[in-house]
Design a protein around this motif. Structure first.
Motif, PDB file in Angstrom:
ATOM      1  N   CYS A   6       0.783  -1.286  -0.032  1.00 10.50           N
ATOM      2  CA  CYS A   6      -0.151   0.139   0.205  1.00 10.50           C
ATOM      3  C   CYS A   6       0.867   1.218  -0.107  1.00 10.50           C
ATOM      4  CB  CYS A   6      -0.991   0.208   1.243  1.00 10.50           C
ATOM      5  SG  CYS A   6      -0.006   0.206   2.808  1.00 10.50           S
ATOM      6  N   PHE A   7       0.075   2.409  -0.188  1.00  6.11           N
ATOM      7  CA  PHE A   7       1.170   3.310  -0.131  1.00  6.11           C
ATOM      8  C   PHE A   7       1.779   3.743   1.046  1.00  6.11           C
ATOM      9  CE2 PHE A   7       0.110   7.735   1.996  1.00  6.11           C
ATOM     10  CZ  PHE A   7       1.074   8.572   1.285  1.00  6.11           C
ATOM     11  N   GLY A   8       1.201   3.738   1.968  1.00  5.33           N
ATOM     12  CA  GLY A   8       1.970   3.995   3.558  1.00  5.33           C
ATOM     13  C   GLY A   8       3.077   2.917   3.435  1.00  5.33           C
ATOM     14  N   VAL A   9       3.095   1.778   3.321  1.00  3.69           N
ATOM     15  CA  VAL A   9       4.199   0.787   3.522  1.00  3.69           C
ATOM     16  C   VAL A   9       5.243   1.063   2.533  1.00  3.69           C
ATOM     17  CG1 VAL A   9       4.897  -1.589   3.264  1.00  3.69           C
ATOM     18  CG2 VAL A   9       2.736  -1.039   4.327  1.00  3.69           C
ATOM     19  N   SER A  65       5.254   2.712   9.398  1.00  3.38           N
ATOM     20  CA  SER A  65       3.770   3.476   8.915  1.00  3.38           C
ATOM     21  C   SER A  65       2.866   3.468   9.846  1.00  3.38           C
ATOM     22  CB  SER A  65       3.380   2.731   7.529  1.00  3.38           C
ATOM     23  OG  SER A  65       3.224   1.166   7.833  1.00  3.38           O
ATOM     24  N   CYS A  88       2.387   6.634   8.314  1.00  3.28           N
ATOM     25  CA  CYS A  88       1.679   6.713   7.367  1.00  3.28           C
ATOM     26  C   CYS A  88       0.546   7.918   7.475  1.00  3.28           C
ATOM     27  CB  CYS A  88       0.627   5.609   7.189  1.00  3.28           C
ATOM     28  SG  CYS A  88      -0.602   5.781   5.876  1.00  3.28           S
ATOM     29  N   TYR A  90      -2.513   8.598   6.699  1.00  3.72           N
ATOM     30  CA  TYR A  90      -3.645   8.118   7.399  1.00  3.72           C
ATOM     31  C   TYR A  90      -3.780   7.677   8.710  1.00  3.72           C
ATOM     32  CZ  TYR A  90      -4.904   7.537   2.218  1.00  3.72           C
ATOM     33  OH  TYR A  90      -5.213   7.810   0.870  1.00  3.72           O
ATOM     34  N   VAL A  91      -2.519   7.371   9.326  1.00  3.25           N
ATOM     35  CA  VAL A  91      -2.458   7.114  10.681  1.00  3.25           C
ATOM     36  C   VAL A  91      -2.220   8.180  11.394  1.00  3.25           C
ATOM     37  CG1 VAL A  91      -1.279   5.695  12.513  1.00  3.25           C
ATOM     38  CG2 VAL A  91      -1.593   4.659  10.301  1.00  3.25           C
ATOM     39  N   THR A 153      -6.982   1.820  11.137  1.00  4.44           N
ATOM     40  CA  THR A 153      -7.089   2.168   9.649  1.00  4.44           C
ATOM     41  C   THR A 153      -7.529   0.669   8.757  1.00  4.44           C
ATOM     42  OG1 THR A 153      -4.559   1.795   9.229  1.00  4.44           O
ATOM     43  CG2 THR A 153      -5.541   3.943   9.404  1.00  4.44           C
ATOM     44  N   THR A 154      -7.335  -0.342   9.416  1.00  2.92           N
ATOM     45  CA  THR A 154      -7.398  -1.593   8.874  1.00  2.92           C
ATOM     46  C   THR A 154      -8.857  -2.538   9.045  1.00  2.92           C
ATOM     47  OG1 THR A 154      -6.044  -2.595  10.208  1.00  2.92           O
ATOM     48  CG2 THR A 154      -4.921  -1.974   8.070  1.00  2.92           C
ATOM     49  N   CYS A 181      -8.617   3.450   5.851  1.00  5.53           N
ATOM     50  CA  CYS A 181      -8.184   4.169   4.939  1.00  5.53           C
ATOM     51  C   CYS A 181      -8.585   3.457   3.611  1.00  5.53           C
ATOM     52  CB  CYS A 181      -6.552   3.795   4.890  1.00  5.53           C
ATOM     53  SG  CYS A 181      -5.754   2.346   4.143  1.00  5.53           S
ATOM     54  N   ALA A 183      -6.968   2.589   0.916  1.00  2.00           N
ATOM     55  CA  ALA A 183      -6.198   1.400   0.481  1.00  2.00           C
ATOM     56  C   ALA A 183      -6.888   0.159   1.057  1.00  2.00           C
ATOM     57  CB  ALA A 183      -4.620   1.415   0.755  1.00  2.00           C
ATOM     58  N   THR A 184      -7.305   0.274   2.081  1.00  2.00           N
ATOM     59  CA  THR A 184      -7.741  -1.021   3.085  1.00  2.00           C
ATOM     60  C   THR A 184      -9.465  -1.235   2.325  1.00  2.00           C
ATOM     61  OG1 THR A 184      -6.538  -0.319   4.976  1.00  2.00           O
ATOM     62  CG2 THR A 184      -8.410  -1.773   5.278  1.00  2.00           C
ATOM     63  N   ALA A 251      -1.297  -5.329   2.519  1.00  2.00           N
ATOM     64  CA  ALA A 251      -0.586  -4.207   2.254  1.00  2.00           C
ATOM     65  C   ALA A 251       0.944  -4.434   2.320  1.00  2.00           C
ATOM     66  CB  ALA A 251      -1.236  -3.144   3.117  1.00  2.00           C
TER      67      ALA A 251
HETATM   68  S1  SF4 Z   1      -3.078   0.212   4.963  1.00  2.00           S
HETATM   69 FE1  SF4 Z   1      -3.564   2.384   4.698  1.00  2.00          FE
HETATM   70  S2  SF4 Z   1      -3.165   3.347   6.858  1.00  2.00           S
HETATM   71 FE2  SF4 Z   1      -2.246   1.661   6.707  1.00  2.00          FE
HETATM   72  S3  SF4 Z   1       0.003   2.154   6.023  1.00  2.00           S
HETATM   73 FE3  SF4 Z   1      -1.267   1.484   4.420  1.00  2.00          FE
HETATM   74  S4  SF4 Z   1      -2.031   3.251   3.424  1.00  2.00           S
HETATM   75 FE4  SF4 Z   1      -1.518   3.660   5.572  1.00  2.00          FE
END
Ligand code: SF4
Length: 288
Positions: A6-9, A65, A88, A90-91, A153-154, A181, A183-184, A251
């Motif tokens: 995912c974007f955050g990771v 993240s 992240c 979002y977090v 977020t998940t 989020c 992504a989730t 993710a």
């Molecule tokens: S799952 Fe969502 S909130 Fe968690 S790190 Fe990835 S993008 Fe960020």
């Protein structure tokens, strides 16, 4: 499928790699991703996991993240570390919401797994009225007239809604923030859609990854679902009598591990042409 990092990771790994470039060793406070094999790959790039905060002094430290507890952040600074904060966004938003809600007079209920580092981090930004509720847990008696609910977020949106519906009749004012989020939720929706259309789902990702476990649980409501970390866990027996096999990934699952699983299915199926990139997997949708 919405799968792969995912974007955050991805952002946390990129930040760590940038920081490690030309440096001796850098450290992540806790594993950057819930994937033991990938953690080992990062070690080869001088990016090491340290779980004991007391061992982190005068070093370059990456915050993963999930984020960390406020007091741990302060301690890392006090111990002379240079901090690269890959929490992240979002977090981070959940940290900001809980702080603001408390300032505005709202106690906060956090919906999530109370043992998960992300939730412990969120809790640390709240005040003494903060409480955590796991999915399905009864909040019991509610002594506040107004309340705020936020989520790890998940988590699943349907279960967040359930908690809000239970709490609402007991308060005069309720503020619910959808902090799950995108992504989730996209990943969960795509996985459910695929599970509905499959005889077997393979969920690829770390056995301790919260979002991967959640995907496995969601998919198992629609068809047989197996959570694996690597392709070698598959013997071929799983596919007996199965025609349509779907793959979903968490993710923090590296693309190579997803490709490997896909190729193992082809191999067991007797195919001789294998995928070399993630985009070659039919209907695969990597996150943008
Ligand atoms: S799952 Fe969502 S909130 Fe968690 S790190 Fe990835 S993008 Fe960020």
């Amino acid at each position: 499928m919405h799968s792969g990092f995912c974007f955050g990771v991805r952002r946390a790994i990129d930040l760590a790699r940038d920081a490690a470039y030309g440096e001796e060793n850098i450290y992540t406070y806790g594993a950057l991703i819930h994937n033991p094999e990938y953690v080992r790959e990062l070690e080869a790039e001088n990016i090491f996991v340290v779980d004991d905060i007391n061992q982190l002094h005068n070093s370059t430290v990456i915050i993963r993240s999930h984020g960390i507890r406020k007091q741990d952040y302060e301690l890392l600074k006090k111990q002379g570390n240079t901090i690269i904060d890959a929490t992240c966004p979002y977090v981070k938003r959940t940290h900001d919401i809980i702080e603001k809600a408390n300032k505005e007079g709202y106690p906060v209920y956090i919906f999530g797994d109370r043992n998960h580092p992300e939730v412990l981090g969120i809790e640390s930004y709240g005040d003494e009225r903060t409480r955590i509720f796991a999915p399905g847990e009864d909040p019991g008696e509610i002594e506040h007239a107004k309340l705020c609910i936020i989520s790890q977020t998940t988590q699943k949106i349907s279960q967040l809604k359930e908690l809000a519906c239970i709490v609402l009749p007991h308060v005069q004012e309720l503020r619910v923030f959808n902090t799950i989020c995108l992504a989730t939720s996209q990943r969960q929706k795509a996985s459910i859609d695929l599970a509905k259309d499959s005889d077997l789902m393979l969920i690829v990702g770390g056995k301790t990854s919260a979002n991967t476990k959640m995907l496995a649980q969601l998919c198992s409501e629609f068809c047989q679902s197996i959570h694996i970390e690597r392709a070698r866990e598959l013997s071929g027996k799983e596919f007996e009598g199965k025609k349509r096999i779907g793959i979903a990934a968490g993710a923090s699952t590296p693309s190579e591990h997803i490709i490997e699983v896909y190729n193992k299915i082809l191999k067991i199926n007797g195919d001789s042409v294998y995928a070399t990139g993630i985009s070659e997997i039919p209907l695969f949708k990597e996150e943008s």
